[in-house]
Design a protein around this motif. Sequence first.
Motif, PDB file in Angstrom:
ATOM      1  N   VAL A  71      45.428  30.627  39.303  1.00  0.00           N
ATOM      2  CA  VAL A  71      45.476  31.993  39.806  1.00  0.00           C
ATOM      3  C   VAL A  71      44.564  32.197  41.008  1.00  0.00           C
ATOM      4  O   VAL A  71      44.535  33.272  41.600  1.00  0.00           O
ATOM      5  CB  VAL A  71      45.130  33.031  38.708  1.00  0.00           C
ATOM      6  N   PHE A  72      43.829  31.173  41.400  1.00  0.00           N
ATOM      7  CA  PHE A  72      42.958  31.260  42.565  1.00  0.00           C
ATOM      8  C   PHE A  72      43.766  31.587  43.820  1.00  0.00           C
ATOM      9  O   PHE A  72      43.326  32.349  44.672  1.00  0.00           O
ATOM     10  CB  PHE A  72      42.172  29.957  42.766  1.00  0.00           C
ATOM     11  N   LYS A  73      44.965  31.022  43.911  1.00  0.00           N
ATOM     12  CA  LYS A  73      45.830  31.273  45.071  1.00  0.00           C
ATOM     13  C   LYS A  73      46.095  32.768  45.218  1.00  0.00           C
ATOM     14  O   LYS A  73      46.015  33.314  46.318  1.00  0.00           O
ATOM     15  CB  LYS A  73      47.140  30.507  44.921  1.00  0.00           C
ATOM     16  N   ASN A  74      46.381  33.441  44.130  1.00  0.00           N
ATOM     17  CA  ASN A  74      46.637  34.886  44.185  1.00  0.00           C
ATOM     18  C   ASN A  74      45.383  35.651  44.592  1.00  0.00           C
ATOM     19  O   ASN A  74      45.447  36.609  45.363  1.00  0.00           O
ATOM     20  CB  ASN A  74      47.141  35.394  42.841  1.00  0.00           C
ATOM     21  N   TRP A  75      44.244  35.216  44.059  1.00  0.00           N
ATOM     22  CA  TRP A  75      42.983  35.879  44.371  1.00  0.00           C
ATOM     23  C   TRP A  75      42.642  35.735  45.848  1.00  0.00           C
ATOM     24  O   TRP A  75      42.299  36.715  46.513  1.00  0.00           O
ATOM     25  CB  TRP A  75      41.869  35.312  43.484  1.00  0.00           C
ATOM     26  N   ILE A  76      42.757  34.530  46.378  1.00  0.00           N
ATOM     27  CA  ILE A  76      42.412  34.316  47.786  1.00  0.00           C
ATOM     28  C   ILE A  76      43.411  35.047  48.690  1.00  0.00           C
ATOM     29  O   ILE A  76      43.047  35.535  49.754  1.00  0.00           O
ATOM     30  CB  ILE A  76      42.279  32.819  48.142  1.00  0.00           C
ATOM     31  N   CYS A  77      44.661  35.177  48.248  1.00  0.00           N
ATOM     32  CA  CYS A  77      45.648  35.953  49.017  1.00  0.00           C
ATOM     33  C   CYS A  77      45.250  37.426  49.055  1.00  0.00           C
ATOM     34  O   CYS A  77      45.394  38.093  50.089  1.00  0.00           O
ATOM     35  CB  CYS A  77      47.045  35.793  48.431  1.00  0.00           C
ATOM     36  N   ALA A  78      44.763  37.940  47.946  1.00  0.00           N
ATOM     37  CA  ALA A  78      44.311  39.338  47.902  1.00  0.00           C
ATOM     38  C   ALA A  78      43.104  39.527  48.825  1.00  0.00           C
ATOM     39  O   ALA A  78      43.040  40.501  49.580  1.00  0.00           O
ATOM     40  CB  ALA A  78      43.971  39.746  46.480  1.00  0.00           C
ATOM     41  N   VAL A  79      42.160  38.591  48.765  1.00  0.00           N
ATOM     42  CA  VAL A  79      40.991  38.659  49.644  1.00  0.00           C
ATOM     43  C   VAL A  79      41.452  38.635  51.102  1.00  0.00           C
ATOM     44  O   VAL A  79      40.997  39.438  51.927  1.00  0.00           O
ATOM     45  CB  VAL A  79      40.008  37.505  49.355  1.00  0.00           C
ATOM     46  N   ALA A  80      42.374  37.724  51.430  1.00  0.00           N
ATOM     47  CA  ALA A  80      42.875  37.596  52.807  1.00  0.00           C
ATOM     48  C   ALA A  80      43.564  38.876  53.256  1.00  0.00           C
ATOM     49  O   ALA A  80      43.373  39.348  54.378  1.00  0.00           O
ATOM     50  CB  ALA A  80      43.837  36.408  52.902  1.00  0.00           C
ATOM     51  N   ARG A  81      44.355  39.431  52.383  1.00  0.00           N
ATOM     52  CA  ARG A  81      45.097  40.637  52.734  1.00  0.00           C
ATOM     53  C   ARG A  81      44.164  41.802  53.033  1.00  0.00           C
ATOM     54  O   ARG A  81      44.310  42.505  54.029  1.00  0.00           O
ATOM     55  CB  ARG A  81      46.049  41.005  51.599  1.00  0.00           C
ATOM     56  N   PHE A  82      43.182  42.020  52.157  1.00  0.00           N
ATOM     57  CA  PHE A  82      42.277  43.140  52.362  1.00  0.00           C
ATOM     58  C   PHE A  82      41.347  42.907  53.549  1.00  0.00           C
ATOM     59  O   PHE A  82      40.990  43.850  54.257  1.00  0.00           O
ATOM     60  CB  PHE A  82      41.509  43.472  51.080  1.00  0.00           C
ATOM     61  N   LYS A  83      40.955  41.674  53.785  1.00  0.00           N
ATOM     62  CA  LYS A  83      40.146  41.355  54.962  1.00  0.00           C
ATOM     63  C   LYS A  83      40.971  41.625  56.221  1.00  0.00           C
ATOM     64  O   LYS A  83      40.471  42.190  57.194  1.00  0.00           O
ATOM     65  CB  LYS A  83      39.691  39.894  54.902  1.00  0.00           C
TER      66      LYS A  83
END
Length: 193
Positions: A71-83
């Motif tokens: 699930v790290f992929k989803n988390w880093i995608c969320a971080v990337a999106r909000f950044k």
Amino acid sequence: MIFDDDNFIDGLRNRNEDALEYTIDRFTPIVTSVVGKVLECYGKETKEECISDVFVSVWWNIERFKGEGTVFKNWICAVARFKAIDYYRRFANKENVISINTTVSPDVLDEIITNEDRKEVVELLNILVPEDRKIFSMRFFLGMKVKEIALQLNLSEAIVSNRIYKGKERIKRCIEIEARKGQELEEVDVSEG
């Protein structure tokens, strides 16, 4: 130590720079895709700066990640999106009109937030001043603690807490006003029918 999908998260938590290097190598393509979708109208330099900030944010906030490598992929995608949204807002026109391209792959978006909710959240955050929007994003989207936000933004914890409280109150008032407008419209429709 050699890192792979099974042990890189522990390496990040232990502040191992080789684990960060593995993370960058492994997830740059997907982070680039997410950032590129939001910042498609901006230059390569802006996108690259945002991508770098995503990995810095992951490095400093890895303890916030509560899960396994799958699930790290989803988390880093969320971080990337909000950044990327933060970057978009920073460079958006003076009216702060936000028009976010939400064509990221459906499996990522479904797990992050639905299209309707995302639009509603962005509209609500638009009533806040830019610095308060950043504080809200850090607190509620990245899950950072008030102390961490205060350190990162060079503010006191009291100021951060106060801005969160006042921002919540402002959003609450805005929702109440919209609800009243909706009720008034329903009453008008019923009385005319």
